[in-house]
Design an enzyme around this catalytic site. Structure first.
Site, mmCIF file in Angstrom:
data_model
loop_
_atom_site.group_PDB
_atom_site.id
_atom_site.type_symbol
_atom_site.label_atom_id
_atom_site.label_comp_id
_atom_site.label_asym_id
_atom_site.label_seq_id
_atom_site.Cartn_x
_atom_site.Cartn_y
_atom_site.Cartn_z
ATOM 1 N N TYR A 1 -21.244 5.349 -2.265
ATOM 2 C CA TYR A 1 -22.330 5.747 -3.163
ATOM 3 C C TYR A 1 -22.842 4.535 -3.954
ATOM 4 C CZ TYR A 1 -24.948 7.865 -6.950
ATOM 5 O OH TYR A 1 -25.952 8.162 -7.836
ATOM 6 N N GLY B 1 -19.899 7.176 5.114
ATOM 7 C CA GLY B 1 -18.994 7.549 4.021
ATOM 8 C C GLY B 1 -19.619 7.175 2.690
ATOM 9 N N VAL B 2 -20.065 8.204 1.950
ATOM 10 C CA VAL B 2 -20.718 7.915 0.660
ATOM 11 C C VAL B 2 -19.855 8.448 -0.482
ATOM 12 C CG1 VAL B 2 -23.058 7.583 1.467
ATOM 13 C CG2 VAL B 2 -22.256 9.899 1.054
ATOM 14 N N GLY B 3 -18.591 8.017 -0.462
ATOM 15 C CA GLY B 3 -17.660 8.356 -1.546
ATOM 16 C C GLY B 3 -17.826 7.360 -2.681
ATOM 17 N N LYS C 1 0.859 -1.188 0.000
ATOM 18 C CA LYS C 1 0.000 0.000 0.000
ATOM 19 C C LYS C 1 0.888 1.228 0.000
ATOM 20 C CE LYS C 1 -4.532 0.817 0.501
ATOM 21 N NZ LYS C 1 -5.675 0.081 -0.017
ATOM 22 N N VAL D 1 -17.047 4.146 -3.118
ATOM 23 C CA VAL D 1 -17.633 2.842 -2.801
ATOM 24 C C VAL D 1 -19.007 3.022 -2.135
ATOM 25 C CG1 VAL D 1 -17.335 0.692 -1.527
ATOM 26 C CG2 VAL D 1 -15.346 1.819 -2.511
HETATM 27 P P1 NAD Z 1 -13.572 7.879 -1.068
HETATM 28 O O1 NAD Z 1 -12.522 8.831 -0.682
HETATM 29 O O2 NAD Z 1 -14.152 7.969 -2.418
HETATM 30 O O3 NAD Z 1 -14.775 7.930 -0.019
HETATM 31 C C1 NAD Z 1 -14.597 8.033 1.365
HETATM 32 C C2 NAD Z 1 -15.737 8.908 1.869
HETATM 33 O O4 NAD Z 1 -15.724 8.900 3.300
HETATM 34 C C3 NAD Z 1 -15.621 10.350 1.409
HETATM 35 O O5 NAD Z 1 -16.841 10.774 0.837
HETATM 36 C C4 NAD Z 1 -15.312 11.098 2.709
HETATM 37 O O6 NAD Z 1 -15.820 12.408 2.708
HETATM 38 C C5 NAD Z 1 -16.007 10.229 3.717
HETATM 39 N N1 NAD Z 1 -15.559 10.409 5.094
HETATM 40 C C6 NAD Z 1 -14.299 10.658 5.552
HETATM 41 N N2 NAD Z 1 -14.316 10.759 6.901
HETATM 42 C C7 NAD Z 1 -15.589 10.550 7.290
HETATM 43 C C8 NAD Z 1 -16.254 10.517 8.539
HETATM 44 N N3 NAD Z 1 -15.585 10.737 9.681
HETATM 45 N N4 NAD Z 1 -17.573 10.271 8.589
HETATM 46 C C9 NAD Z 1 -18.281 10.057 7.437
HETATM 47 N N5 NAD Z 1 -17.713 10.083 6.217
HETATM 48 C C10 NAD Z 1 -16.386 10.328 6.146
HETATM 49 O O7 NAD Z 1 -12.954 6.412 -0.785
HETATM 50 P P2 NAD Z 1 -13.497 5.018 -1.310
HETATM 51 O O8 NAD Z 1 -12.676 4.604 -2.464
HETATM 52 O O9 NAD Z 1 -14.973 5.047 -1.396
HETATM 53 O O10 NAD Z 1 -13.077 4.044 -0.102
HETATM 54 C C11 NAD Z 1 -13.829 3.976 1.086
HETATM 55 C C12 NAD Z 1 -13.231 2.915 2.034
HETATM 56 O O11 NAD Z 1 -13.244 1.639 1.387
HETATM 57 C C13 NAD Z 1 -11.765 3.162 2.405
HETATM 58 O O12 NAD Z 1 -11.531 2.699 3.714
HETATM 59 C C14 NAD Z 1 -11.001 2.312 1.427
HETATM 60 O O13 NAD Z 1 -9.725 1.966 1.897
HETATM 61 C C15 NAD Z 1 -11.917 1.113 1.358
HETATM 62 N N6 NAD Z 1 -11.750 0.333 0.149
HETATM 63 C C16 NAD Z 1 -11.934 0.926 -1.069
HETATM 64 C C17 NAD Z 1 -11.783 0.162 -2.212
HETATM 65 C C18 NAD Z 1 -12.015 0.741 -3.573
HETATM 66 O O14 NAD Z 1 -12.145 -0.034 -4.543
HETATM 67 N N7 NAD Z 1 -12.130 2.051 -3.713
HETATM 68 C C19 NAD Z 1 -11.440 -1.200 -2.112
HETATM 69 C C20 NAD Z 1 -11.293 -1.771 -0.851
HETATM 70 C C21 NAD Z 1 -11.443 -0.986 0.271
#
Ligand code: NAD
Length: 353
Positions: free
Chosen positions: A183, A177-179, A80, A181
């Site tokens: 969303y 967290g609605v980023g 990572k 993943v």
């Molecule tokens: P992202 O940055 O797109 O979304 C994260 C969201 O969490 C953002 O909208 C952010 O504003 C929000 N956030 C941050 N702090 C917060 C809080 N205290 N309370 C509520 N919301 C908060 O990231 P992502 O790609 O959606 O990943 C989300 C999680 O899933 C991470 O832990 C990541 O490591 C894990 N993950 C992602 C993937 C992938 O394919 N993207 C794969 C495996 C694991």
């Protein structure tokens, strides 16, 4: 912090510190274990308050990737990257290209992709400097929707285990967290008839899920404490900890975030509280399955990737059953499964070809 001691305790192979004075890049790459193959794992950009916080994050995240790839049956090790910066302010072409050069210098021991704060567009720029990237637009693309699909499959498996039915109609799920993943997970859950409670620190992201899926917004500081069936952490790690567990009012913890348990022992605490925990590195393995498809000799195949992602449900059911049969928390059952594969596949290396 004693860095070598931490590496010894967590069994890391390598920790690489990368600095570029012109672009301001401050990155750390963690390579945990390459027994099964090159270390693959996304790069996270986050404004860590201290360097120690970033080191701890990269150590934990890279170890999680070793377990994830092993549990998903992939021939990949765990790595990572973390970049200490604010993703809404500090990105530049020079920063990504400098990072790409550092990744390249590792000669393929580490393959990067996107993670929190990093988009496939950013990885495209990294690709100008190194081939050791995955998740490019013209290949497997953003892994997030596939991670979300795997998480959805995992939530259904958890309900199947508890209720004997994977039907999510009327099931209340809180998505923290609605980023990227979160969303996409909301979209699947909404289509399946679940009721959504959501929290995020950015209003624009919340407005989108309210508008698109009729979600109800909850305060980000207390979302874990809302009454629900499933708590789905999809933001940062360590949200399941000594402070939050007594306040949880869910039956299942099943989300996409990495390192959801602040400490391993919290798996047992959840168990004692009667909460079923879907181990993070299993339920969120969809993204790495998708990315790993890029290394198939016949090229990337989305249908094959999605088929593999569907096995996450069966993997979780096996883990839930093993946890019950062996009287151990689910996170420990999942770790045993991954360690067994690393040991057994690793041991074939003694056979000279
Ligand atoms: P992202 O940055 O797109 O979304 C994260 C969201 O969490 C953002 O909208 C952010 O504003 C929000 N956030 C941050 N702090 C917060 C809080 N205290 N309370 C509520 N919301 C908060 O990231 P992502 O790609 O959606 O990943 C989300 C999680 O899933 C991470 O832990 C990541 O490591 C894990 N993950 C992602 C993937 C992938 O394919 N993207 C794969 C495996 C694991």
């Amino acid at each position: 912090m004693e860095i070598f001691q931490s590496m010894q305790e967590m069994e890391h192979e390598q920790l690489v510190f990368c600095y570029d004075s012109v672009s301001g890049l401050k990155a750390i790459i963690g390579i945990h274990d390459t027994t099964l193959g090159p270390a693959l794992g996304g790069t996270r950009m986050w404004p860590y308050e201290t360097e120690e916080e970033a080191i701890i994050d990269v150590l934990r995240l890279s170890k999680g990737m070793t377990y994830k790839s092993a549990a998903m049956g992939l021939n990949l090790g765990g790595g990572k990257g973390v970049i200490i910066a604010d993703p809404r302010r500090d990105k530049s072409e020079a920063l990504w290209r400098a990072y790409g050069r550092f990744v390249d210098s590792l000669g393929g021991r580490y393959i990067t992709a996107e993670d929190v704060g990093v988009s496939p567009d950013d990885i495209d720029i990294v690709n100008d400097e190194t081939d050791f990237v995955a998740g490019l637009w013209h290949k497997s693309g953003d892994p997030s929707p596939v991670t979300a699909y795997g998480t959805f499959v995992g939530i259904r498996a958890a309900m199947q285990y508890l209720e004997g039915s994977a039907d999510l109609t009327g099931v209340v799920v809180e998505v923290q967290g609605v980023g990227s993943v979160g969303y996409a997970l909301c979209e699947h859950l909404h289509e399946a008839g679940a009721k959504l409670l959501v929290a995020d620190i950015y209003e624009d992201k919340l407005n989108q899920v309210v508008e698109d899926f009729g979600a109800e917004v909850v305060d980000p500081d207390s979302i874990h404490a809302a009454e629900c069936d499933v708590y789905a952490p999809c933001a940062l790690g360590a949200t399941v900890n000594d402070d939050s567990i007594p306040e949880l009012r869910c039956r299942v913890v099943a989300g996409a975030a990495n390192n959801q348990l602040a400490e391993t022992r919290h798996g047992q605490v959840l168990r004692e509280k009667g909460i079923l925990y879907a181990p993070d590195f299993v339920i969120n393995g969809g993204g790495v399955i998708n990315v790993a498809q890029e290394f198939n000799p016949s090229g990337y195949n989305r249908d094959l990737a999605l088929k593999k992602v569907e096995t996450i449900g069966e993997k979780l059911l096996d883990i839930f059953e093993a946890s019950e049969a062996e009287d151990i928390p689910t996170n420990e059952a999942a770790e045993r499964l991954a360690e067994k594969r690393i040991r057994s596949v690793g041991s074939i290396q003694r056979i000279r070809t």
